[in-house]
Write a protein that holds these residues in place. Structure first.
Motif, short mmCIF file in Angstrom:
data_model
loop_
_atom_site.label_atom_id
_atom_site.label_comp_id
_atom_site.label_asym_id
_atom_site.label_seq_id
_atom_site.Cartn_x
_atom_site.Cartn_y
_atom_site.Cartn_z
N LYS A 1 0.68 -0.96 0.09
CA LYS A 1 0.00 0.03 -0.19
C LYS A 1 0.92 0.69 0.26
CE LYS A 1 -4.29 -2.02 2.72
NZ LYS A 1 -5.07 -1.50 3.31
N ILE A 2 0.85 2.12 -1.08
CA ILE A 2 1.33 3.78 -0.72
C ILE A 2 0.44 4.34 -1.15
CG2 ILE A 2 1.17 3.35 -3.30
CD1 ILE A 2 4.34 4.48 -3.29
N THR B 1 -1.45 8.46 -2.61
CA THR B 1 -1.48 9.04 -3.74
C THR B 1 -0.13 10.00 -3.94
OG1 THR B 1 -2.74 10.48 -2.70
CG2 THR B 1 -4.19 8.57 -4.19
N HIS B 2 0.69 11.13 -2.59
CA HIS B 2 1.29 11.11 -2.53
C HIS B 2 2.54 10.98 -3.13
CE1 HIS B 2 3.75 14.88 -2.13
NE2 HIS B 2 4.32 14.66 -0.64
N ASP B 3 3.10 9.55 -2.52
CA ASP B 3 4.30 8.72 -2.29
C ASP B 3 4.35 8.83 -3.57
OD1 ASP B 3 5.03 9.41 0.16
OD2 ASP B 3 4.51 7.18 1.11
N ALA B 4 2.83 8.13 -4.31
CA ALA B 4 3.39 7.50 -5.82
C ALA B 4 3.50 8.32 -6.49
CB ALA B 4 1.52 6.86 -6.17
N LYS B 5 2.72 9.78 -6.99
CA LYS B 5 2.97 10.26 -7.26
C LYS B 5 4.69 11.06 -6.92
CE LYS B 5 3.00 15.46 -8.10
NZ LYS B 5 1.82 17.08 -7.53
N THR B 6 5.49 11.37 -6.15
CA THR B 6 7.40 11.70 -6.36
C THR B 6 7.92 10.38 -6.81
OG1 THR B 6 6.30 12.29 -3.46
CG2 THR B 6 8.50 11.86 -4.43
N ARG B 7 7.08 9.19 -6.62
CA ARG B 7 8.35 8.34 -6.58
C ARG B 7 7.77 7.28 -7.37
NH1 ARG B 7 7.99 4.72 -1.95
NH2 ARG B 7 9.15 3.44 -2.84
N LEU B 8 7.09 8.07 -8.56
CA LEU B 8 6.54 6.95 -10.17
C LEU B 8 7.69 6.28 -10.63
CD1 LEU B 8 4.02 5.95 -11.32
CD2 LEU B 8 3.85 8.00 -12.57
N SER C 1 4.01 -4.91 -7.13
CA SER C 1 2.73 -4.43 -7.36
C SER C 1 2.19 -3.79 -5.95
CB SER C 1 1.43 -5.34 -7.62
OG SER C 1 1.80 -5.78 -6.32
N PHE C 2 1.74 -2.14 -6.53
CA PHE C 2 1.25 -1.12 -5.83
C PHE C 2 0.18 -1.65 -5.90
CE2 PHE C 2 5.40 -1.11 -6.67
CZ PHE C 2 6.35 -0.94 -5.73
N LEU C 3 -0.47 -0.86 -4.41
CA LEU C 3 -1.77 -0.33 -4.34
C LEU C 3 -1.74 1.30 -4.17
CD1 LEU C 3 -5.12 -1.46 -4.30
CD2 LEU C 3 -4.88 -2.21 -1.90
N ILE C 4 -2.08 1.72 -4.27
CA ILE C 4 -2.81 2.68 -4.28
C ILE C 4 -4.35 3.49 -3.39
CG2 ILE C 4 -1.97 6.11 -5.54
CD1 ILE C 4 -1.15 4.08 -8.06
N CYS C 5 -3.24 4.82 -2.01
CA CYS C 5 -4.47 4.38 -1.71
C CYS C 5 -5.04 5.82 -1.46
CB CYS C 5 -4.39 3.93 -0.47
SG CYS C 5 -4.23 1.98 -0.32
N ARG C 6 -6.08 7.07 -1.15
CA ARG C 6 -5.82 8.40 -0.80
C ARG C 6 -6.57 7.48 0.33
NH1 ARG C 6 -9.14 10.41 -5.45
NH2 ARG C 6 -7.06 11.36 -5.86
N ASN C 7 -6.35 8.77 1.29
CA ASN C 7 -6.90 8.91 2.59
C ASN C 7 -7.52 7.35 3.76
OD1 ASN C 7 -7.25 11.80 2.71
ND2 ASN C 7 -9.45 11.64 2.06
N ALA D 1 -4.33 0.32 -8.52
CA ALA D 1 -3.26 -1.22 -8.26
C ALA D 1 -2.54 0.10 -9.30
CB ALA D 1 -4.04 -2.36 -8.99
N LEU D 2 -1.28 -0.22 -8.91
CA LEU D 2 -0.12 -0.53 -9.48
C LEU D 2 0.71 -1.74 -10.30
CD1 LEU D 2 1.85 1.80 -11.77
CD2 LEU D 2 3.43 2.11 -10.08
N VAL D 3 -0.01 -2.96 -11.41
CA VAL D 3 1.00 -4.03 -11.76
C VAL D 3 1.10 -3.99 -13.13
CG1 VAL D 3 -1.01 -4.51 -9.93
CG2 VAL D 3 -1.77 -4.46 -12.43
#
Length: 103
Positions: free
Chosen positions: A3-4, A6-13, A26-32, A38-40
């Motif tokens: 799990k990651i 949205t801010h971290d996903a944007k920063t470390r895309l 694989s990564f699950l992108i979460c907001r709040n 999902a990034l798979v």
């Protein structure tokens, strides 16, 4: 699946994409705290069997792709391939007389 937010996903895309591509992570992108994406790695593309008959040609061209043939000329190939659509027959390689004499 990691799990990651949205801010971290944007920063470390770029780094996340590299991890997915190189290591299959694989990564699950979460907001709040709620999953939004999902990034798979995508599924492998389906590669058609090269020896399978194309659906549009099925029954129109009689040819066994597993049978080895060696043709020395195009005429040899044409003589071995039988087209039964519209009465098409192999073309003779003999020269035709294009000049017709008038009497």
């Amino acid at each position: 699946m990691t799990k990651i937010n949205t801010h971290d996903a944007k920063t470390r895309l770029s780094a996340l994409l590299a991890a997915v591509e190189e290591r299959g992570e694989s990564f699950l992108i979460c907001r709040n705290g709620k999953p939004v994406a999902a990034l798979v790695r995508p599924p492998a593309p389906e590669v058609p069997d090269p020896l399978q008959v194309h659906p549009e040609l099925q029954g129109r061209i009689l040819y066994d792709p597993t049978e080895h043939q060696s043709f020395k000329t195009i005429a040899d190939l044409a003589a071995c391939v039988f087209f039964h659509v519209g009465g098409i027959q192999p073309v003779s390689q003999e020269p035709r007389d294009t000049h017709r004499g008038t009497s």
